[in-house]
Design a protein around this motif. Structure first.
Motif, PDB file in Angstrom:
ATOM      1  N   THR A   1      -4.638   8.644   8.800  1.00 32.45           N
ATOM      2  CA  THR A   1      -3.705   7.803   8.063  1.00 32.45           C
ATOM      3  C   THR A   1      -4.413   7.168   6.862  1.00 32.45           C
ATOM      4  N   PRO A   2      -4.305   7.767   5.686  1.00 31.61           N
ATOM      5  CA  PRO A   2      -4.919   7.174   4.490  1.00 31.61           C
ATOM      6  C   PRO A   2      -4.079   6.016   3.945  1.00 31.61           C
ATOM      7  N   PHE A   3      -4.766   5.093   3.275  1.00 34.68           N
ATOM      8  CA  PHE A   3      -4.125   3.956   2.616  1.00 34.68           C
ATOM      9  C   PHE A   3      -4.634   3.877   1.181  1.00 34.68           C
ATOM     10  N   LEU A   4      -3.766   3.556   0.264  1.00 29.99           N
ATOM     11  CA  LEU A   4      -4.151   3.246  -1.106  1.00 29.99           C
ATOM     12  C   LEU A   4      -3.606   1.855  -1.404  1.00 29.99           C
ATOM     13  N   ALA A   5      -4.514   0.867  -1.386  1.00 30.90           N
ATOM     14  CA  ALA A   5      -4.115  -0.528  -1.626  1.00 30.90           C
ATOM     15  C   ALA A   5      -3.762  -0.718  -3.092  1.00 30.90           C
ATOM     16  N   LEU A   6      -2.593  -1.273  -3.348  1.00 24.77           N
ATOM     17  CA  LEU A   6      -2.133  -1.503  -4.712  1.00 24.77           C
ATOM     18  C   LEU A   6      -2.309  -2.959  -5.138  1.00 24.77           C
ATOM     19  N   ASN A   7      -2.776  -3.814  -4.221  1.00 20.00           N
ATOM     20  CA  ASN A   7      -3.040  -5.222  -4.549  1.00 20.00           C
ATOM     21  C   ASN A   7      -4.408  -5.333  -5.209  1.00 20.00           C
TER      22      ASN A   7
ATOM     23  N   GLY B   1      -8.807  -0.144  -2.884  1.00 23.26           N
ATOM     24  CA  GLY B   1      -8.801   1.275  -3.222  1.00 23.26           C
ATOM     25  C   GLY B   1      -8.297   2.142  -2.085  1.00 23.26           C
ATOM     26  N   LEU B   2      -8.880   3.325  -1.976  1.00 22.33           N
ATOM     27  CA  LEU B   2      -8.480   4.307  -0.970  1.00 22.33           C
ATOM     28  C   LEU B   2      -9.314   4.138   0.283  1.00 22.33           C
ATOM     29  N   SER B   3      -8.657   4.077   1.434  1.00 23.81           N
ATOM     30  CA  SER B   3      -9.371   4.008   2.712  1.00 23.81           C
ATOM     31  C   SER B   3      -8.695   4.937   3.707  1.00 23.81           C
TER      32      SER B   3
ATOM     33  N   GLU C   1      -9.404  -8.632  -3.940  1.00 23.09           N
ATOM     34  CA  GLU C   1      -9.552  -9.682  -2.935  1.00 23.09           C
ATOM     35  C   GLU C   1      -8.416  -9.663  -1.912  1.00 23.09           C
ATOM     36  N   ASP C   2      -7.215  -9.264  -2.350  1.00 25.65           N
ATOM     37  CA  ASP C   2      -6.044  -9.286  -1.483  1.00 25.65           C
ATOM     38  C   ASP C   2      -5.721  -7.923  -0.860  1.00 25.65           C
ATOM     39  N   ALA C   3      -6.559  -6.936  -1.064  1.00 27.64           N
ATOM     40  CA  ALA C   3      -6.266  -5.579  -0.591  1.00 27.64           C
ATOM     41  C   ALA C   3      -6.284  -5.495   0.931  1.00 27.64           C
ATOM     42  N   TYR C   4      -5.421  -4.639   1.464  1.00 31.59           N
ATOM     43  CA  TYR C   4      -5.401  -4.357   2.893  1.00 31.59           C
ATOM     44  C   TYR C   4      -5.322  -2.851   3.085  1.00 31.59           C
ATOM     45  N   PRO C   5      -6.067  -2.234   3.971  1.00 27.76           N
ATOM     46  CA  PRO C   5      -7.148  -2.825   4.757  1.00 27.76           C
ATOM     47  C   PRO C   5      -8.414  -3.043   3.942  1.00 27.76           C
ATOM     48  N   ASP C   6      -8.607  -2.248   2.870  1.00 27.07           N
ATOM     49  CA  ASP C   6      -9.757  -2.386   1.974  1.00 27.07           C
ATOM     50  C   ASP C   6      -9.288  -2.068   0.555  1.00 27.07           C
TER      51      ASP C   6
ATOM     52  N   ASP D   1       0.841  -1.200   0.000  1.00 27.51           N
ATOM     53  CA  ASP D   1       0.000   0.000   0.000  1.00 27.51           C
ATOM     54  C   ASP D   1       0.869   1.241   0.000  1.00 27.51           C
ATOM     55  N   LEU D   2       0.326   2.316  -0.542  1.00 31.21           N
ATOM     56  CA  LEU D   2       0.865   3.636  -0.278  1.00 31.21           C
ATOM     57  C   LEU D   2       0.134   4.144   0.955  1.00 31.21           C
ATOM     58  N   THR D   3       0.825   4.855   1.823  1.00 35.97           N
ATOM     59  CA  THR D   3       0.184   5.352   3.040  1.00 35.97           C
ATOM     60  C   THR D   3       0.737   6.726   3.380  1.00 35.97           C
ATOM     61  N   GLY D   4       0.041   7.411   4.239  1.00 38.48           N
ATOM     62  CA  GLY D   4       0.458   8.749   4.629  1.00 38.48           C
ATOM     63  C   GLY D   4      -0.030   9.072   6.031  1.00 38.48           C
ATOM     64  N   VAL D   5       0.313  10.250   6.500  1.00 39.51           N
ATOM     65  CA  VAL D   5      -0.164  10.727   7.796  1.00 39.51           C
ATOM     66  C   VAL D   5      -0.238  12.247   7.760  1.00 39.51           C
ATOM     67  N   ILE D   6      -1.249  12.777   8.396  1.00 38.68           N
ATOM     68  CA  ILE D   6      -1.331  14.200   8.687  1.00 38.68           C
ATOM     69  C   ILE D   6      -1.936  14.309  10.074  1.00 38.68           C
ATOM     70  N   GLY D   7      -1.203  14.974  10.974  1.00 39.47           N
ATOM     71  CA  GLY D   7      -1.693  15.019  12.335  1.00 39.47           C
ATOM     72  C   GLY D   7      -0.870  15.910  13.239  1.00 39.47           C
ATOM     73  N   TYR D   8      -1.178  15.806  14.515  1.00 40.07           N
ATOM     74  CA  TYR D   8      -0.525  16.586  15.561  1.00 40.07           C
ATOM     75  C   TYR D   8       0.536  15.725  16.238  1.00 40.07           C
ATOM     76  N   ARG D   9       1.676  16.338  16.564  1.00 44.67           N
ATOM     77  CA  ARG D   9       2.759  15.645  17.254  1.00 44.67           C
ATOM     78  C   ARG D   9       3.264  16.517  18.392  1.00 44.67           C
ATOM     79  N   TYR D  10       3.354  15.923  19.575  1.00 51.19           N
ATOM     80  CA  TYR D  10       3.961  16.587  20.720  1.00 51.19           C
ATOM     81  C   TYR D  10       5.300  15.910  20.976  1.00 51.19           C
ATOM     82  N   GLN D  11       6.385  16.666  20.834  1.00 53.88           N
ATOM     83  CA  GLN D  11       7.724  16.135  21.067  1.00 53.88           C
ATOM     84  C   GLN D  11       8.660  17.301  21.346  1.00 53.88           C
ATOM     85  N   LYS D  12       9.213  17.340  22.554  1.00 54.31           N
ATOM     86  CA  LYS D  12      10.171  18.388  22.886  1.00 54.31           C
ATOM     87  C   LYS D  12      11.463  18.150  22.107  1.00 54.31           C
TER      88      LYS D  12
END
Length: 173
Positions: free
Chosen positions: A144-150, A160-162, A153-158, A121-132
């Motif tokens: 966290t979006p996912f784009l299944a490339l399988n 297409g795009l989830s 029937e074999d896609a994870y988690p679903d 899958d291709l995956t990404g993240v957009i969010g908040y991070r707390y780290q000194k």
């Protein structure tokens, strides 16, 4: 020759002192729930630049599938680059990468119904991070979006795009 050795020693000493005086945490370890690695993953990040980290993790879990028809085992490996926007401890985190792994279904009705396939899958993240910057507790929450490339029937988690979301807790040093 003597001046060259002196210059070399001074250069090495300055380089050593710049590392020893740095209060910037370079490594982060954390557990992520329901994020890029799936149900959960254990991750390590390393600072590549002041606002860019490289990340690799691993997740593994099993579930009863299809009303007791069998057991599904999943192993995931998120590999990502994350960029931070903002200063101090509060940051916007934006990242992209791939999720690789495999899924195995062991049927309760015999080996002929077992299935095993790879995850890509291709995956990404957009969010908040707390780290000194100097290290310590790390907290993250994001989409966290996912784009299944399988195949479907074999896609994870679903297929297409989830879209999912995740939360992480850990420590940087």
């Amino acid at each position: 020759m003597k001046n060259r050795k002196l210059c070399l020693w001074l250069l090495l000493a300055c380089n050593f002192m710049s590392y020893s005086q740095s209060d910037i945490a370079k490594t982060t370890l954390y557990i992520e729930l329901l994020g890029n690695g799936g149900a959960y993953s254990i991750n390590i990040e390393r600072s590549l630049l002041s606002n860019l980290n490289g990340r690799i993790g691993i997740g593994q879990w099993s579930t009863d599938d299809w009303g007791g028809a069998g057991e599904r085992s999943i192993v995931t490996v998120p590999i990502m680059g994350n960029m931070f926007i903002g200063g101090g401890a509060n940051k916007l985190e934006v990242g992209a990468g791939v999720l690789i792994g495999w899924s195995r279904f062991k049927s309760s009705f015999g080996e002929e119904n077992d299935r095993k396939h790879g995850i890509f899958d291709l995956t990404g993240v957009i969010g908040y991070r707390y780290q000194k910057p100097e290290g310590g507790f790390v907290g993250r929450i994001g989409l966290t979006p996912f784009l299944a490339l399988n195949g479907e029937e074999d896609a994870y988690p679903d297929p297409g795009l989830s879209l999912s979301g995740g939360v992480s807790f850990g420590y940087s040093f």
